[in-house]
Design an enzyme around this catalytic site. Sequence first.
Site, mmCIF file in Angstrom:
data_model
loop_
_atom_site.group_PDB
_atom_site.id
_atom_site.type_symbol
_atom_site.label_atom_id
_atom_site.label_comp_id
_atom_site.label_asym_id
_atom_site.label_seq_id
_atom_site.Cartn_x
_atom_site.Cartn_y
_atom_site.Cartn_z
ATOM 1 N N GLY A 167 -9.786 -47.637 -20.017
ATOM 2 C CA GLY A 167 -10.463 -48.790 -20.610
ATOM 3 C C GLY A 167 -10.270 -50.053 -19.807
ATOM 4 N N GLU A 203 -6.949 -46.263 -4.992
ATOM 5 C CA GLU A 203 -8.371 -45.970 -4.884
ATOM 6 C C GLU A 203 -9.061 -47.115 -4.164
ATOM 7 O OE1 GLU A 203 -9.926 -43.658 -8.476
ATOM 8 O OE2 GLU A 203 -11.018 -45.546 -8.538
ATOM 9 N N ILE A 206 -14.866 -50.537 -4.662
ATOM 10 C CA ILE A 206 -16.259 -50.641 -4.194
ATOM 11 C C ILE A 206 -16.843 -51.951 -4.711
ATOM 12 C CG2 ILE A 206 -18.561 -49.600 -4.296
ATOM 13 C CD1 ILE A 206 -17.039 -46.894 -4.735
ATOM 14 N N LYS A 239 -17.756 -52.329 -21.791
ATOM 15 C CA LYS A 239 -19.209 -52.219 -21.758
ATOM 16 C C LYS A 239 -19.811 -53.046 -22.887
ATOM 17 C CE LYS A 239 -18.426 -47.527 -20.217
ATOM 18 N NZ LYS A 239 -18.205 -46.152 -20.712
ATOM 19 N N GLU A 291 -13.470 -40.763 -13.759
ATOM 20 C CA GLU A 291 -12.636 -40.207 -14.828
ATOM 21 C C GLU A 291 -13.500 -39.529 -15.872
ATOM 22 O OE1 GLU A 291 -11.270 -43.232 -17.977
ATOM 23 O OE2 GLU A 291 -11.345 -44.424 -16.159
ATOM 24 N N ASN A 293 -13.951 -38.850 -20.077
ATOM 25 C CA ASN A 293 -13.559 -39.162 -21.448
ATOM 26 C C ASN A 293 -13.788 -37.921 -22.287
ATOM 27 O OD1 ASN A 293 -12.892 -41.894 -20.928
ATOM 28 N ND2 ASN A 293 -15.074 -42.362 -20.886
ATOM 29 N N ARG A 295 -14.089 -37.077 -25.383
ATOM 30 C CA ARG A 295 -14.394 -37.436 -26.780
ATOM 31 C C ARG A 295 -15.842 -37.888 -26.847
ATOM 32 N NH1 ARG A 295 -14.881 -42.802 -25.550
ATOM 33 N NH2 ARG A 295 -13.345 -43.602 -24.104
ATOM 34 N N ARG A 341 -24.013 -53.749 -27.809
ATOM 35 C CA ARG A 341 -22.867 -53.741 -28.726
ATOM 36 C C ARG A 341 -22.794 -55.076 -29.459
ATOM 37 N NH1 ARG A 341 -17.852 -50.414 -26.069
ATOM 38 N NH2 ARG A 341 -19.106 -48.833 -24.991
#
Lengths: 453, 81
Positions: A167, A203, A206, A239, A291, A293, A295, A341
């Site tokens: 997150g 990592e 970018i 997001k 990654e 998720n 769920r 959202r």
Amino acid sequence: MSRTFDTLLVANRGEIAVRVIRAARELGLKTVAVHSEADAGSLAVQMAHSAVSIGPAAAAKSYLNIEALMKAAHSSGAGAVHPGYGFLSENAAFAEAVEAAGLVFVGPTPDAIRTMGDKAAARAAAVRAGVPTVPGSADVVDSLEEAVHIARGIGYPVMIKASAGGGGRGIRMAHDETELRQQMATAQAEAKAAFGSGAVYLERFIRRARHIEVQVLGDGRDVVHCFERECSLQRRRQKVWEEAPSAAISPATRQALCESALKLARAVAYRGAGTLEYLYDDETREFFFIEMNTRIQVEHPVTEMVTGIDLVREMILIALGEPLRLKQGDIALRGAAIEVRINAENAAKNFMPCPGQVGALRIPGGPGVRFDTMLFAGCKVPPYYDSLVGKLIVHDESRPAALARMRAALAELHIEGIHTTAALHRRLVDHDDVIAGRFDTGSLETWLSESPL
Amino acid sequence: MPHHDLQSPLPGTFYRRPSPDAPAFKEVGSAVKEGDVVALIEVMKQFSEVCADVSGTVAAFLVEDAEPVEPGQVLLRIETA
């Protein structure tokens, strides 16, 4: 027909609890809502067949309390547990506790949660499956000298990421070797304090990346993909606006991206709904797995709108032991969908959280408009949890049509009593770069710093 | 003893320490200066610092760590003389 369970406990709150209860009810299941003291009057509690109090307001003592949840499952006669998103949804120990009690966990196996939920392990699984990953350390980096050596190979700037993070939390940036030397110990200490594990990996950063993710559904034997979502519009790595499909990628890239997601999900014999997150470099047109998720996600509705698949229903059917009903060839993209959202935050006051009591409520409607929420007139939005109070989703035949539909729906939406981020979205929907689909994960913060609401 | 009651500016969860493993910002008997951070209030996963609005000595905490608080609720008492 005898089913492996007839009662589903929803180990969550808010709009996702409502969403899961709806899907379960349609399948003829009985539902159990759990709630903290602060949520006793919630919509999920009103809608479920029964409700169980699991503790005080603080999430650590209620929604994150495995013991209290297991007690609620036993006392309510639940045969299965749906974890929703957040809270314990990606906690392997919780999934294990559910299975150890002889109940069904609506999600992947504890092993899959552990492997794919750990960023370094997921990355290693991706490399083994031949899925491209962001240039970085192949595994956890222990020593400073090892980090310096690896960073030379990756190229600066590099990110130091907590292996157990997520997150957007647990990430530090180093622009050169001096900074890396300064940051490494702090990053490990922070990771240890925040996530209980000091493991970090490196990592490449970018500069202009889009966040594109692929939805998959598996039954433990077969896996299908339901195409991608683009979630590049973010604030503080959260997001705020999601769409499907991505306007940025070609059909050929889409096919390669979705096939790579399938390859990785199949390699771990994935069960349930999952999302593989990628960074997409607009300039090189490369995509890199970051990654998974394990769920259902907040933004799942945009995929439901463009594919016509009820993802939560499919999750529950898989948990009931039914084989995947969908064949890849049956899954098609139709039109475009956008979700915004609606958070209880004052966008004009630097997005200050704004809990409180909701007054009058006007919910948008009409064809292709959906509002997933736990709000009702007079309800209280407690200060103890995430600020998400609703998701406004539209679907239409094309992206421009969906934008017009979103503009109209936002004009209809009216929530009295609390400030919400609808004010932000009313601006975004008219923003030239949003209309043109010209953005990356840094764009929204740049726009907001240039012209605050 | 003259004293001052420090109230919560926000609804949320009261925390006496910056992170679960860290020592508390202040203990009973600690000296405080105006502007010192004495607690955190978590509102919807965002943390706000609560600062002392007077100088003095912490006399008592009126809320337990990690308990919910309402706006205006007294968090701690500061002896000002």
